[in-house]
Design a protein around this motif. Structure first.
Motif, PDB file in Angstrom:
ATOM      1  N   ALA A 188       0.641  -1.096  -0.334  1.00  0.00           N
ATOM      2  CA  ALA A 188      -0.289  -0.141  -0.071  1.00  0.00           C
ATOM      3  C   ALA A 188       0.968   1.410  -0.424  1.00  0.00           C
ATOM      4  O   ALA A 188       0.482   2.204  -1.064  1.00  0.00           O
ATOM      5  N   THR A 191       2.428   1.380  -3.776  1.00  0.00           N
ATOM      6  CA  THR A 191       1.330   2.261  -4.560  1.00  0.00           C
ATOM      7  C   THR A 191       1.338   3.656  -4.430  1.00  0.00           C
ATOM      8  O   THR A 191       0.951   4.498  -5.235  1.00  0.00           O
ATOM      9  N   ASP A 192       1.443   4.006  -3.094  1.00  0.00           N
ATOM     10  CA  ASP A 192       1.082   5.428  -2.341  1.00  0.00           C
ATOM     11  C   ASP A 192       2.568   5.944  -3.181  1.00  0.00           C
ATOM     12  O   ASP A 192       2.290   7.224  -3.788  1.00  0.00           O
ATOM     13  N   TRP A 222      -8.556  -5.376   4.394  1.00  0.00           N
ATOM     14  CA  TRP A 222      -8.169  -4.142   3.565  1.00  0.00           C
ATOM     15  C   TRP A 222      -6.916  -4.152   3.313  1.00  0.00           C
ATOM     16  O   TRP A 222      -6.337  -4.157   2.275  1.00  0.00           O
ATOM     17  N   THR A 225      -7.021  -5.789  -0.521  1.00  0.00           N
ATOM     18  CA  THR A 225      -8.242  -4.592  -1.604  1.00  0.00           C
ATOM     19  C   THR A 225      -6.290  -4.139  -1.948  1.00  0.00           C
ATOM     20  O   THR A 225      -6.047  -3.815  -2.613  1.00  0.00           O
ATOM     21  N   TYR A 226      -5.001  -4.401  -0.212  1.00  0.00           N
ATOM     22  CA  TYR A 226      -3.907  -3.363  -0.905  1.00  0.00           C
ATOM     23  C   TYR A 226      -2.925  -4.484  -1.951  1.00  0.00           C
ATOM     24  O   TYR A 226      -2.052  -3.971  -3.322  1.00  0.00           O
ATOM     25  N   GLU A 229      -4.236  -4.421  -5.686  1.00  0.00           N
ATOM     26  CA  GLU A 229      -4.473  -2.869  -5.985  1.00  0.00           C
ATOM     27  C   GLU A 229      -2.781  -3.431  -6.350  1.00  0.00           C
ATOM     28  O   GLU A 229      -2.641  -2.606  -7.352  1.00  0.00           O
ATOM     29  N   ALA A 259     -15.545  -4.650  -1.555  1.00  0.00           N
ATOM     30  CA  ALA A 259     -13.738  -3.731  -1.924  1.00  0.00           C
ATOM     31  C   ALA A 259     -13.214  -4.296  -2.607  1.00  0.00           C
ATOM     32  O   ALA A 259     -12.861  -4.794  -3.523  1.00  0.00           O
ATOM     33  N   LEU A 262     -15.005  -6.037  -6.013  1.00  0.00           N
ATOM     34  CA  LEU A 262     -14.459  -4.696  -6.975  1.00  0.00           C
ATOM     35  C   LEU A 262     -13.681  -4.751  -7.404  1.00  0.00           C
ATOM     36  O   LEU A 262     -12.965  -4.695  -8.355  1.00  0.00           O
ATOM     37  N   THR A 263     -12.079  -5.051  -6.349  1.00  0.00           N
ATOM     38  CA  THR A 263     -11.035  -4.786  -7.278  1.00  0.00           C
ATOM     39  C   THR A 263     -10.180  -6.070  -7.656  1.00  0.00           C
ATOM     40  O   THR A 263      -9.517  -5.697  -8.455  1.00  0.00           O
ATOM     41  N   ARG A 266     -11.140  -5.727 -10.934  1.00  0.00           N
ATOM     42  CA  ARG A 266     -10.149  -5.168 -11.941  1.00  0.00           C
ATOM     43  C   ARG A 266      -8.619  -5.520 -12.226  1.00  0.00           C
ATOM     44  O   ARG A 266      -8.723  -5.174 -13.301  1.00  0.00           O
ATOM     45  N   ASN A 571      -8.950   1.453 -13.834  1.00  0.00           N
ATOM     46  CA  ASN A 571     -10.312   1.511 -12.837  1.00  0.00           C
ATOM     47  C   ASN A 571     -11.037   1.259 -11.868  1.00  0.00           C
ATOM     48  O   ASN A 571     -11.252   2.164 -10.796  1.00  0.00           O
ATOM     49  N   GLY A 573     -13.407   0.554  -9.933  1.00  0.00           N
ATOM     50  CA  GLY A 573     -14.138   0.558  -8.020  1.00  0.00           C
ATOM     51  C   GLY A 573     -13.394   2.052  -7.444  1.00  0.00           C
ATOM     52  O   GLY A 573     -13.657   2.124  -6.600  1.00  0.00           O
ATOM     53  N   THR A 574     -13.017   2.322  -8.733  1.00  0.00           N
ATOM     54  CA  THR A 574     -12.343   3.839  -7.861  1.00  0.00           C
ATOM     55  C   THR A 574     -13.388   5.495  -8.627  1.00  0.00           C
ATOM     56  O   THR A 574     -14.157   4.994  -8.876  1.00  0.00           O
TER      57      THR A 574
ATOM     58  N   CYS B  78      -8.944   7.761  -5.324  1.00  0.00           N
ATOM     59  CA  CYS B  78      -9.031   6.791  -4.598  1.00  0.00           C
ATOM     60  C   CYS B  78     -10.069   5.345  -4.727  1.00  0.00           C
ATOM     61  O   CYS B  78     -11.071   5.507  -5.203  1.00  0.00           O
ATOM     62  N   ALA B  80     -13.198   4.046  -4.131  1.00  0.00           N
ATOM     63  CA  ALA B  80     -14.517   4.446  -3.860  1.00  0.00           C
ATOM     64  C   ALA B  80     -15.367   3.220  -2.680  1.00  0.00           C
ATOM     65  O   ALA B  80     -15.858   3.626  -1.567  1.00  0.00           O
ATOM     66  N   THR B  81     -14.746   2.310  -3.221  1.00  0.00           N
ATOM     67  CA  THR B  81     -15.843   1.017  -2.894  1.00  0.00           C
ATOM     68  C   THR B  81     -14.935   0.944  -1.424  1.00  0.00           C
ATOM     69  O   THR B  81     -15.897   0.658  -0.433  1.00  0.00           O
TER      70      THR B  81
END
Lengths: 706, 333
Positions: A188, A191-192, A222, A225-226, A229, A259, A262-263, A266, A571, A573-574, B78, B80-81
């Protein structure tokens, strides 16, 4: 758990009193309870934006060293809040924080590290580099996780310092950490940073990708998701890699967290670009449909996001939801933002096969109570007529049924879309004109008026009393908006051309108004143009120009162009998918994501579409058409041609795009307005009389559709 | 793409900031408050608002719970979900702590709220939202003891939903299946669509780290085992599992294996779209007598088997909400 009762502390405190309270207690106050209450009062005041609290800075800092977690937390909170305003005083907190970074309790080490890295003061940033380095290797996972985020925070404060240290390398090493949570945090954080600086490269090899997928189930939701992504930075080098990875992450689609789902979708959509075997893709696609539908039974906010993304996925992979149109039918209690998005999807999924069902549904929406939604539904019916030729008839029937309700906004909306249907299918459905004419009085919106006026002008020879109808409109000519005035001007000219005797009187009246009394440049210019055109001895010229064949319109304009669609799919989900606009249009500093080259990257068969989507060639096209129209034999043709040539020379240095636009502008002044205006919607142009004539896509439709 | 929240706001019903936490320093409370108050005034009915709003370079996402709004602000593209779902999880965490989440309970516990906001999100990234585990190291005054020595293992463990060392004298597991039927009927009384959304609710009181397994009469599973499905098997359209379930394992051999959290949770939710006959069929007839008088006749007919008894049938009448004279004539129940 029982709650506290601290609401009473929300009273505006006086600095002097709080200062005394903070110092009170002394040795008798064993659990520091007096100090705690004083601190709570200070924090409450801080919450209420009582900025006098800054004056207590030194006093609060004095409490920091007290070995009580509660007090520490409140002091740290205060510090983070006010440090930027009084950096010189904040510095006094630094030794205490540094000391806490060495504390035996991992909770305190992590807390201190989190706090120190939130303070945007140079000394703090510099002082935290060394401890971060150390705590990345802490023996407690909780501290290491915190340290991972700390690197990104420091990078946010001071890029150079971080780049000059070895923190990024160390963070990279964290990907080999034994603890899954730490690995996901490191990803995370990386990527940030990647997102904020184009110089940072984040490439994930297959081996690492495979490893992080391995630990996916061991992370909390969470963290998953990271990791997912981060996988967007992995570029598959061959089809097998991509397939294998896609199959390994597919089980995430059953995760309860939307989340994660959806990720995961993606990443799968992304990996599809690198998979050669269409059977594999079809197999995986089949797995995407049920989770997307399930998202629609979640709360309205999640539903909304799922729907926005379904809009995208449908355009990219139409098979995924093809048979499921009914799941998108609105429930009476859906919030309006959900309904509107569902409507867009219904429009997209409508085909000749399901048109009956769809029209029944839309007809019901058209009698709902939300005016905004009703208008969109009516508009959708009209657009369906244009989209599916064989459905035009039932669509018109439905519209007429709706017109019969006599509800003004429905009638107006229907008028506008019927105008478009006439444009698309000329000389086919004129029988409905009489029905429309019955409702002239209920038109009070400019767009609807202009639409009706256009219809009357266009079919002036077939409407028995067209001159009277127009004359009725002319009664209020001067109070109308320019949009309606322009429409009236063109319509009366059309009337005159088709029925010279009946139109002679009013056309003179209107031309006089337009050229002498109007202060609107477009209206005057067009008035003059018609005047000259009509005074030309050969009347067939005017007829040829004004009643020319119009470019056809389509309903597909709401589809995203291929480039944007590809970016949007990367992108899913964003936020960008909520706005459905290219990422950089909304987030100017965002780093764009593109499909990366690799031997496995599948070329899209539809790459030809790319060219069509771009405005460049289209503008030139328009230009060509106009050139032809001008050639009909305008009096000043030779001079104009010379002027155009000169202009061409002048603009030769200008970029092709802007030049094309300028030329279209030039031409518009002398081209058949009835036809030319329609094209205006495609090109932003200062000169073109955009409001002159009906446009293919009504301009309320800027938001993607309807 | 990754990207995180800049700040998190808890606002009262009028849009004033109650408590907020800044994570990235690029959005101020004043800015957010000004936006949100203006937004609420403009939009009127909060139920109909788009939950994602763009204003001046910042995206705001919010949900409402009782008289409180929870809102994130962000300048990046970001996930969103993730953030919206995070707000919902935050509501759960607050409810776990204060029983009810409302303006008063937030004020009464503002120090704990600050502590939680520091823990559940770091640098704008959602971190950890298991209320039960959080309350092991962030405690309200009433339960507060002196310094906890370390964060619970669960926070960073693979099993992030259960603490170690749980003991019960009597080990018990309860399972409930709760199904809700969604039916869409058009105004002609025709059923357009029907589906069932079900949840397997579990309540566990087990010692240690128990390994649980659960079988389903799922058609795919039964067929895989070579047992012919005799009418009793069902086709589940989609299944979602609690994070404790090993998804890869389910994907492979359709076994649901998991180490459950302690207490109540939803083990799985599922959806199946089948033709369902509504238990009670309601018909409405609307007759308009004059401009101001309308007669609505509602008939309700039960359609279930005679030997069954139904309790607590509740009729909700939909009052003519927000209908002005113009639309009134169109309104159909």
């Amino acid at each position: 758990m029982s709650g506290g009762a601290d609401a009473k502390l929300f009273a505006r405190g006086k600095v002097a009193e709080l200062k005394i309270e903070l110092e009170s207690g002394g040795k008798k106050d064993k659990n520091h309870s007096a100090k705690k209450i004083a601190l709570k009062k200070i924090v409450a005041n801080m919450t209420m934006n009582n900025n006098d609290m800054i004056l207590l800075f030194p006093d609060v800092l004095n409490q920091m060293a007290i070995p009580s977690l509660d007090i520490k937390k409140m002091c740290f909170l205060y510090l983070v809040n006010y440090a930027r305003i009084k950096p010189e005083i904040a510095l006094k907190a630094l030794p205490v924080l540094l000391n806490d970074l060495e504390d035996g309790n991992p909770l305190i080490r992590a807390l201190a590290l989190r706090t120190i890295s939130y303070v945007h003061v140079r000394e703090f940033v510099e002082a935290s580099v060394a401890p971060t380095r150390k705590l990345l290797k802490d023996n407690d996972a909780y501290v290491r996780k915190t340290a991972c985020y700390c690197v990104a925070k420091l990078y946010d404060h001071d890029r150079i310092t971080v780049e000059n240290s070895n923190l990024i390398d160390l963070l990279n090493n964290m990907l080999r950490d034994e603890n899954p949570t730490v690995v996901s945090s490191a990803l995370a954080s990386l990527t940030d940073m990647w997102q904020r600086n184009d110089n940072i490269k984040l490439t994930i090899e297959y081996d690492s990708a495979s490893k992080v997928v391995q630990i996916l189930p061991d992370c909390n939701e969470w963290g998953q998701t990271y990791i997912l992504e981060a996988l967007m930075n992995y570029v598959p080098q061959n089809t097998n890699e991509a397939t294998l990875l896609a199959e390994r992450i597919a089980p995430r689609l059953s995760h309860t967290n939307s989340a994660v789902v959806l990720t995961c979708i993606r990443v799968l959509l992304y990996l599809f670009n690198y998979i050669a075997d269409s059977k594999v893709i079809d197999g995986l696609c089949a797995k995407l449909s049920p989770p997307l539908v399930t998202l629609l039974s979640k709360g309205p906010e999640i539903q909304y996001l799922a729907l926005r993304n379904a809009l995208l996925i449908l355009q990219r992979r139409p098979d995924i939801l093809r048979n499921d149109i009914r799941v998108f039918f609105c429930k009476y209690n859906d919030p309006i933002y959900v309904k509107v998005t569902k409507l867009e999807i219904i429009f997209m999924l409508a085909t000749e096969k399901n048109i009956r069902e769809v029209l029944n549904e839309l007809r019901e929406y058209s009698t709902e109570i939300d005016v905004h939604f009703v208008r969109k539904s009516v508009r959708a019916i009209g657009k369906l007529a244009i989209k599916i030729e064989n459905a035009a008839k039932p669509c018109i029937d439905t519209l007429l049924e709706l017109v019969a309700t006599k509800v003004t906004y429905i009638v107006q909306e229907a008028t506008v879309v019927i105008r478009n249907i006439f444009r698309k299918y000329p000389n086919k459905y004129e029988s409905v004109i009489s029905t429309l004419c019955e409702h002239l009085d209920s038109l009070d919106e400019p767009e609807a008026k202009a639409a009706m006026v256009w219809i009357i002008g266009e079919y002036a020879d077939r409407i028995e009393n067209s001159n009277e109808l127009l004359d009725d409109f002319l009664f209020t000519f001067k109070e109308e908006t320019y949009e309606v005035q322009l429409a009236l001007l063109t319509a009366t000219v059309k009337l005159f051309i088709q029925r010279p005797t009946k139109g002679a009187e009013i056309v003179q009246k209107v031309l006089k108004w337009a050229t002498e009394e109007s202060d609107h440049p477009d209206l005057r210019e067009r008035g003059f143009f018609y005047w000259r055109l009509l005074s030309y001895p050969d009347t067939t010229v005017a007829k040829k120009v004004v009643m020319c064949e119009k470019p056809t319109i389509t309903a597909e304009s709401e589809k995203l162009d291929a480039v944007t669609l590809e970016e949007m799919c990367l992108n899913v989900g964003t936020l960008a998918t909520v706005y459905l606009k290219p990422v950089q249009q909304v987030f100017r500093h965002a780093r764009p994501r593109r499909l990366q080259e690799s031997p496995a990257l599948q070329r899209r068969a539809s790459s030809a579409q790319l060219a069509v989507g771009r405005p460049g060639p289209l503008a030139v096209d328009v230009n060509g058409q106009h050139g032809a129209a001008v050639g009909v034999g305008h009096p000043g043709q030779a001079n104009l041609a010379a002027a155009v040539d000169a202009a061409d020379e002048y603009f030769a240095g200008v970029g092709p795009q802007s030049m094309a636009n300028l030329r279209v502008g030039d031409d518009n002044l002398m081209s058949p307005v009835g036809g030319a205006g329609e094209q205006g919607g495609m090109i932003v142009n200062a000169y073109s009389p955009q409001h002159a004539a009906p446009r293919g896509t009504p301009h309320q439709n800027d938001d993607l559709l309807l | 793409m990754a990207g995180a929240a800049s700040a998190l706001f808890l606002l009262d019903i009028k849009g004033h900031v109650l408590i907020w936490r800044d994570y990235r320093g690029d959005v101020t409370a004043a800015q957010a408050e000004r936006f949100f108050i203006k937004h609420l005034e403009k939009e009127g009915d909060p139920q109909s608002q788009d939950p994602v709003v763009y204003d001046n370079g910042i995206t705001y996402m919010f949900i409402q719970h009782n008289n409180v709004y929870l809102m994130t602000a962000s300048r990046q593209n970001c996930n969103a979900t993730s953030l919206l779902l995070f707000l919902h999880r935050l509501v759960d965490v607050f409810k776990h702590y204060f029983e009810v989440l409302e303006e008063e309970s937030l004020r009464d516990n503002f120090v704990v709220v600050y502590e939680l906001l520091d823990e559940v999100m770091d640098f704008g990234f959602p971190q950890y939202t298991e209320g039960k585990i959080l309350s092991e190291f962030i405690k309200t005054d009433a339960y507060r003891m002196e310094v906890t020595q370390r964060p619970p293992m669960a926070v960073t463990n693979a099993v992030s939903w259960r603490s170690e060392g749980i003991r019960y004298k009597k080990n018990e597991v309860f399972l409930d299946v709760v199904e809700s039927v969604n039916i869409l009927v058009n105004s002609n009384g025709q059923i357009i669509r029907s589906d069932v959304v079900g949840a397997l609710k579990m309540r566990t009181y087990l010692t240690g780290m128990p390994e649980c397994k659960l079988g389903l009469n799922d058609r795919i599973l039964l067929e895989a085992q070579g047992r012919a499905a005799k009418g009793k098997a069902i086709d589940l359209d989609d299944i979602k599992f609690h994070q404790c379930v090993r998804l890869a394992r389910f994907e492979n051999d359709r076994t649901i294996s998991f180490i459950p959290p302690d207490g109540a949770f939803d083990l799985m939710t599922y959806r199946l779209s089948t033709q369902v006959k509504p238990l009670i069929w309601v018909e409405a007839q609307v007759e308009k007598h004059s401009r101001s008088r309308i007669e609505i006749m509602v008939k309700a007919r039960s359609q279930f088997k005679e030997r069954r008894v139904v309790y607590s049938v509740l009729f909700v009448s939909n009052p003519l909400q927000k209908v002005d004279s113009e639309v009134g004539s169109l309104f159909a129940l």
